[in-house]
Design a protein around this motif. Sequence first.
Motif, short mmCIF file in Angstrom:
data_model
loop_
_atom_site.label_atom_id
_atom_site.label_comp_id
_atom_site.label_asym_id
_atom_site.label_seq_id
_atom_site.Cartn_x
_atom_site.Cartn_y
_atom_site.Cartn_z
N SER A 260 0.82 -1.21 0.00
CA SER A 260 0.00 0.00 0.00
C SER A 260 0.85 1.26 0.00
CB SER A 260 -0.94 0.00 1.21
OG SER A 260 -0.21 -0.08 2.42
N THR A 261 2.03 1.22 0.66
CA THR A 261 2.89 2.40 0.66
C THR A 261 3.42 2.67 -0.75
OG1 THR A 261 4.72 0.98 1.37
CG2 THR A 261 3.57 2.25 3.07
N PHE A 262 3.72 1.61 -1.51
CA PHE A 262 4.17 1.81 -2.88
C PHE A 262 3.04 2.40 -3.73
CE2 PHE A 262 4.76 0.51 -7.29
CZ PHE A 262 6.07 0.93 -7.52
N ALA A 263 1.85 1.83 -3.61
CA ALA A 263 0.72 2.32 -4.41
C ALA A 263 0.41 3.78 -4.10
CB ALA A 263 -0.51 1.45 -4.16
N ILE A 264 0.36 4.13 -2.81
CA ILE A 264 0.08 5.50 -2.42
C ILE A 264 1.23 6.41 -2.86
CG2 ILE A 264 -0.21 7.05 -0.45
CD1 ILE A 264 -1.68 4.74 0.96
N GLY A 265 2.46 5.93 -2.69
CA GLY A 265 3.62 6.74 -3.06
C GLY A 265 3.69 7.03 -4.55
N ILE A 266 3.40 6.01 -5.38
CA ILE A 266 3.44 6.20 -6.84
C ILE A 266 2.35 7.18 -7.28
CG2 ILE A 266 2.80 5.04 -9.00
CD1 ILE A 266 5.67 4.65 -8.44
N LEU A 267 1.13 6.98 -6.82
CA LEU A 267 0.04 7.88 -7.20
C LEU A 267 0.27 9.29 -6.65
CD1 LEU A 267 -3.03 5.53 -6.73
CD2 LEU A 267 -2.05 6.32 -8.88
N GLY A 268 0.76 9.36 -5.41
CA GLY A 268 1.06 10.66 -4.83
C GLY A 268 2.16 11.38 -5.60
N ASN A 269 3.21 10.63 -6.00
CA ASN A 269 4.27 11.20 -6.82
C ASN A 269 3.72 11.77 -8.12
OD1 ASN A 269 7.39 11.12 -6.46
ND2 ASN A 269 6.66 9.35 -5.29
N LEU A 270 2.86 11.00 -8.77
CA LEU A 270 2.32 11.41 -10.06
C LEU A 270 1.57 12.74 -9.95
CD1 LEU A 270 1.73 10.86 -13.04
CD2 LEU A 270 -0.23 9.49 -12.33
N SER A 371 11.87 14.00 -1.29
CA SER A 371 12.56 13.00 -0.47
C SER A 371 11.57 12.13 0.31
CB SER A 371 13.52 13.69 0.51
OG SER A 371 14.53 14.37 -0.19
N ALA A 372 10.55 12.75 0.90
CA ALA A 372 9.57 12.00 1.67
C ALA A 372 8.75 11.08 0.76
CB ALA A 372 8.65 12.96 2.43
N LYS A 379 10.17 2.12 0.55
CA LYS A 379 10.65 1.61 1.83
C LYS A 379 10.16 0.21 2.19
CE LYS A 379 7.20 3.55 5.06
NZ LYS A 379 7.07 2.43 6.00
N ASP A 380 9.01 -0.21 1.66
CA ASP A 380 8.48 -1.52 2.06
C ASP A 380 8.62 -2.58 0.98
OD1 ASP A 380 7.71 -0.67 4.58
OD2 ASP A 380 5.75 0.02 3.91
N LEU A 381 9.37 -2.30 -0.08
CA LEU A 381 9.57 -3.29 -1.13
C LEU A 381 10.68 -4.27 -0.74
CD1 LEU A 381 9.41 -1.16 -4.42
CD2 LEU A 381 7.56 -2.43 -3.29
N GLY A 382 10.48 -5.54 -1.07
CA GLY A 382 11.49 -6.54 -0.82
C GLY A 382 12.63 -6.43 -1.82
N PRO A 383 13.75 -7.17 -1.58
CA PRO A 383 14.90 -7.11 -2.48
C PRO A 383 14.55 -7.48 -3.92
CG PRO A 383 15.48 -8.21 -0.44
CD PRO A 383 14.00 -8.02 -0.40
N GLU A 384 13.63 -8.44 -4.10
CA GLU A 384 13.29 -8.88 -5.45
C GLU A 384 12.41 -7.86 -6.18
OE1 GLU A 384 10.01 -9.89 -2.77
OE2 GLU A 384 12.19 -10.13 -2.70
N GLN A 385 11.83 -6.94 -5.44
CA GLN A 385 10.95 -5.93 -6.06
C GLN A 385 11.62 -4.57 -6.19
OE1 GLN A 385 7.80 -6.28 -3.06
NE2 GLN A 385 6.42 -7.04 -4.66
N ALA A 386 12.77 -4.39 -5.55
CA ALA A 386 13.39 -3.07 -5.47
C ALA A 386 13.73 -2.50 -6.84
CB ALA A 386 14.64 -3.13 -4.59
N SER A 387 14.30 -3.32 -7.71
CA SER A 387 14.72 -2.83 -9.02
C SER A 387 13.52 -2.37 -9.85
CB SER A 387 15.49 -3.92 -9.77
OG SER A 387 15.84 -3.49 -11.06
N ARG A 458 15.14 2.07 2.66
CA ARG A 458 15.83 2.38 1.41
C ARG A 458 15.71 3.87 1.14
NH1 ARG A 458 13.43 -1.04 -0.84
NH2 ARG A 458 14.90 -2.71 -0.58
N ASP A 459 16.81 4.50 0.82
CA ASP A 459 16.78 5.94 0.56
C ASP A 459 16.39 6.20 -0.86
OD1 ASP A 459 17.07 8.61 0.53
OD2 ASP A 459 19.26 8.63 0.62
N GLY A 460 15.22 6.78 -1.02
CA GLY A 460 14.75 7.09 -2.37
C GLY A 460 14.78 8.58 -2.65
#
Length: 463
Positions: A260-270, A371-372, A379-387, A458-460
């Motif tokens: 959910s943090t990725f989904a909210i972060g991507i849409l919020g970024n957009l 930055s935020a 921050k909540d993605l696993g190693p296999e999803q990070a890339s 992870r620092d994004g």
Amino acid sequence: MLTPFERKLLPWLAAVGFFMQALDATILNTALPAMAASLGESPLRMQSVIIAYVLTVALLIPASGWLADRFGTRRIYLLAILLFTLGSLACAVAPSLPLLVAARVLQGIGGALLVPVGRLAVLRIFQGRELLRAMSFVTIPGLVGPLIGPALGGWLVEVASWHWVFLINLPVGLLGLLVCGRFMPDLYQPTSGFDWKGFALFSLGLVLASLGLQGMGERSFSVGISLLMLLAGLAAMAGYWLYAARATRPLFSLSLFHSSTFAIGILGNLFARLGSGAMPFLTPLFLQLGLGFSPSVAGMTMIPTVLGAMLTKTLVNRLIPMLGYRRILIGNTLLLGGMMSGFAFIDAGLPYWALLCWLGLFGAFNSLQFSAMNTLTLKDLGPEQASGGNSLLSVVMQLAMSMGIAIAASLLNLFHGEQETWLPTFHITYVAVGVMSMLAALIFAQLGQEECEPTPRRDGSAP
């Protein structure tokens, strides 16, 4: 195996690419009015010069890693520098806006590969503390480029011509070709098949949607054709979404959105970056057309924005643990939108020092927002999803920038009408852009308390 000298030189090689890309992203904005006058175009049509580059970068980011793994880092990095340099030369000699846009596409192909491939080579060679030092060094040009870009662009326009905004890349590119051809390591990696079908659907959607928005902004197409391209782009994106749900190895896995943090972060970024992406295009035009500044003064006036951003990066790691993502992102999104709308109160009567302070504060809060948002997204993605997650975030950042510029240009065209003066047009455009940016707070408000733990893995952060 690299020699000690080659290991020391590698971060410099990657930094050259980062500097070329970062400088080009900002040096052009201040020169747009002079370019428009030289080419016999309206300043409101010049956004296509920026959008063509940004959109090309967005399209090729997903393929950059695969190309480097398949054909080797040296070949792809040299190709990137060559295309960027040739594209710069083509931009400088372009006699018309359509040819300039085409040259920017060529330049964008090179720019899309410069940073990812150089960073990939550093990641493959260095580990542990060495990697941290090397990556910190490589990112410095990403801060220096935006700092000197607007001022350098304005100065070149006044002492020479706008053509030198592009010609300045030639000696750097030629030096990069000579040095990288000798010292860049040629690293390969076993690759699986690339998702060309997904890439085609995704790219088609981005291009058509952006062309539709740009057509409405420039009025280069009829409203009907622009809407048709926009709808076709959305249909292609929907087609990719359905395809990715069934594909074994999609370009971007939909499993990323299980976080959910990725989904909210991507849409919020957009949505948040629609306003932030428009500001580097809008503000140099405002300073020159609205306030009557010369190109060099307009470029120098933009420096506090970058300084504010650089200073804020030292405070991010303290503010997020103190306040948490939800408070920062909701509050800062509203504050940042309010500051964009606040440009409507700036006119020739405002003291120059107050304008510099306002731009510095805007840069600081804008940097905190980036930055935020980026750290929350990853921050909540696993190693296999990070890339895959990082790649999609990079695409969304570029896409939002191109859409923001297109929307800002559309608003300028809409509000200017038959007015003789530019100042009221910019004022109402800033208000509209600020309100549009505030809407992203509705997305960040969906963060739950358990998702706001200020312990990023992870620092994004972004420049």
